[in-house]
Design a protein around this motif. Structure first.
Motif, PDB file in Angstrom:
ATOM      1  N   GLY A  69       8.136  -6.860   1.132  1.00  0.00           N
ATOM      2  CA  GLY A  69       7.337  -5.857   0.438  1.00  0.00           C
ATOM      3  C   GLY A  69       8.148  -4.609   0.135  1.00  0.00           C
ATOM      4  O   GLY A  69       9.372  -4.604   0.232  1.00  0.00           O
ATOM      5  N   GLN A  70       7.460  -3.556  -0.233  1.00  0.00           N
ATOM      6  CA  GLN A  70       8.124  -2.306  -0.621  1.00  0.00           C
ATOM      7  C   GLN A  70       8.976  -1.716   0.496  1.00  0.00           C
ATOM      8  O   GLN A  70      10.047  -1.184   0.241  1.00  0.00           O
ATOM      9  N   LEU A  71       8.512  -1.814   1.732  1.00  0.00           N
ATOM     10  CA  LEU A  71       9.278  -1.244   2.835  1.00  0.00           C
ATOM     11  C   LEU A  71      10.612  -1.953   3.018  1.00  0.00           C
ATOM     12  O   LEU A  71      11.571  -1.365   3.518  1.00  0.00           O
ATOM     13  N   GLY A  72      10.711  -3.204   2.599  1.00  0.00           N
ATOM     14  CA  GLY A  72      11.952  -3.955   2.707  1.00  0.00           C
ATOM     15  C   GLY A  72      13.058  -3.446   1.806  1.00  0.00           C
ATOM     16  O   GLY A  72      14.213  -3.830   1.964  1.00  0.00           O
ATOM     17  N   GLN A  73      12.732  -2.565   0.874  1.00  0.00           N
ATOM     18  CA  GLN A  73      13.759  -1.967   0.024  1.00  0.00           C
ATOM     19  C   GLN A  73      14.610  -0.977   0.812  1.00  0.00           C
ATOM     20  O   GLN A  73      15.744  -0.701   0.447  1.00  0.00           O
ATOM     21  N   ASP A  74      14.051  -0.426   1.899  1.00  0.00           N
ATOM     22  CA  ASP A  74      14.764   0.571   2.690  1.00  0.00           C
ATOM     23  C   ASP A  74      14.824   0.270   4.189  1.00  0.00           C
ATOM     24  O   ASP A  74      15.585   0.900   4.902  1.00  0.00           O
ATOM     25  N   TYR A  75      14.011  -0.665   4.662  1.00  0.00           N
ATOM     26  CA  TYR A  75      13.903  -0.883   6.105  1.00  0.00           C
ATOM     27  C   TYR A  75      14.075  -2.338   6.484  1.00  0.00           C
ATOM     28  O   TYR A  75      13.720  -3.238   5.740  1.00  0.00           O
ATOM     29  N   GLY A  76      14.597  -2.539   7.687  1.00  0.00           N
ATOM     30  CA  GLY A  76      14.755  -3.873   8.240  1.00  0.00           C
ATOM     31  C   GLY A  76      14.723  -3.810   9.754  1.00  0.00           C
ATOM     32  O   GLY A  76      14.771  -2.740  10.351  1.00  0.00           O
ATOM     33  N   ALA A  77      14.674  -4.971  10.377  1.00  0.00           N
ATOM     34  CA  ALA A  77      14.678  -5.054  11.838  1.00  0.00           C
ATOM     35  C   ALA A  77      16.099  -5.309  12.320  1.00  0.00           C
ATOM     36  O   ALA A  77      16.840  -6.090  11.734  1.00  0.00           O
ATOM     37  N   ARG A  79      14.699  -0.251  11.402  1.00  0.00           N
ATOM     38  CA  ARG A  79      15.728   0.758  11.134  1.00  0.00           C
ATOM     39  C   ARG A  79      15.843   1.007   9.635  1.00  0.00           C
ATOM     40  O   ARG A  79      15.660   0.107   8.827  1.00  0.00           O
ATOM     41  N   PHE A  80      16.191   2.224   9.266  1.00  0.00           N
ATOM     42  CA  PHE A  80      16.458   2.610   7.880  1.00  0.00           C
ATOM     43  C   PHE A  80      17.810   2.028   7.483  1.00  0.00           C
ATOM     44  O   PHE A  80      18.767   2.069   8.266  1.00  0.00           O
ATOM     45  N   GLU A  81      17.925   1.484   6.295  1.00  0.00           N
ATOM     46  CA  GLU A  81      19.156   0.808   5.878  1.00  0.00           C
ATOM     47  C   GLU A  81      20.388   1.701   5.915  1.00  0.00           C
ATOM     48  O   GLU A  81      21.496   1.219   6.086  1.00  0.00           O
ATOM     49  N   ASP A  91       0.865  -1.181   0.000  1.00  0.00           N
ATOM     50  CA  ASP A  91       0.000   0.000   0.000  1.00  0.00           C
ATOM     51  C   ASP A  91       0.903   1.234   0.000  1.00  0.00           C
ATOM     52  O   ASP A  91       1.486   1.594   1.026  1.00  0.00           O
ATOM     53  N   GLN A  92       1.061   1.877  -1.141  1.00  0.00           N
ATOM     54  CA  GLN A  92       2.028   2.965  -1.290  1.00  0.00           C
ATOM     55  C   GLN A  92       1.769   4.117  -0.329  1.00  0.00           C
ATOM     56  O   GLN A  92       2.708   4.657   0.267  1.00  0.00           O
ATOM     57  N   ASP A  93       0.515   4.491  -0.121  1.00  0.00           N
ATOM     58  CA  ASP A  93       0.202   5.592   0.790  1.00  0.00           C
ATOM     59  C   ASP A  93       0.635   5.240   2.213  1.00  0.00           C
ATOM     60  O   ASP A  93       1.270   6.033   2.905  1.00  0.00           O
ATOM     61  N   CYS A 114       4.676   5.570   6.687  1.00  0.00           N
ATOM     62  CA  CYS A 114       5.652   4.878   7.539  1.00  0.00           C
ATOM     63  C   CYS A 114       7.042   5.466   7.347  1.00  0.00           C
ATOM     64  O   CYS A 114       7.751   5.756   8.313  1.00  0.00           O
ATOM     65  N   HIS A 115       7.439   5.650   6.107  1.00  0.00           N
ATOM     66  CA  HIS A 115       8.753   6.184   5.790  1.00  0.00           C
ATOM     67  C   HIS A 115       8.945   7.545   6.465  1.00  0.00           C
ATOM     68  O   HIS A 115       9.984   7.803   7.081  1.00  0.00           O
ATOM     69  N   THR A 116       7.950   8.397   6.379  1.00  0.00           N
ATOM     70  CA  THR A 116       8.031   9.725   6.995  1.00  0.00           C
ATOM     71  C   THR A 116       8.175   9.616   8.514  1.00  0.00           C
ATOM     72  O   THR A 116       9.036  10.269   9.113  1.00  0.00           O
ATOM     73  N   ARG A 117       7.374   8.770   9.143  1.00  0.00           N
ATOM     74  CA  ARG A 117       7.456   8.593  10.607  1.00  0.00           C
ATOM     75  C   ARG A 117       8.798   8.004  11.013  1.00  0.00           C
ATOM     76  O   ARG A 117       9.451   8.478  11.941  1.00  0.00           O
TER      77      ARG A 117
END
Length: 94
Positions: free
Chosen positions: A55-63, A76-78, A11-13, A18-21
């Protein structure tokens, strides 16, 4: 995002919100004054304890799964980092 469907992570929106937060919690931004050059090669995405999301968030984020890090169990942001960085033996980047 429809509440009655299973979450797919696509869900892009929602992902943009999430990215902003999540960006608000960075500890090391390359744009900040005082960013040290050696931090560039010690980013979360290159740490052996970083597990990419799906998903899409996995392109920039991980645990973070580093028991020695204050970020253990947090998303965390990569490109962020911490003092408990542990590089991958093969120098790969996930």
């Amino acid at each position: 995002m429809a509440e009655d469907r299973p979450w797919t992570g696509e869900d892009q929106d929602h992902n943009d919100r999430c990215h902003t937060r999540w960006r608000a919690s960075l500890t090391r931004s390359t744009a900040q004054a005082g960013y040290r050059d050696e931090w560039y090669d010690a980013q979360c995405g290159e740490c052996r304890f970083w597990i990419a999301l799906r998903g899409q968030l996995g392109q920039d984020y991980g645990a973070c799964s580093n028991p020695g890090s204050s970020f253990d169990g947090r998303v965390r942001f990569e490109h962020d980092g911490c003092a408990s960085f542990a590089g991958r033996a093969d120098s790969s980047f996930e």
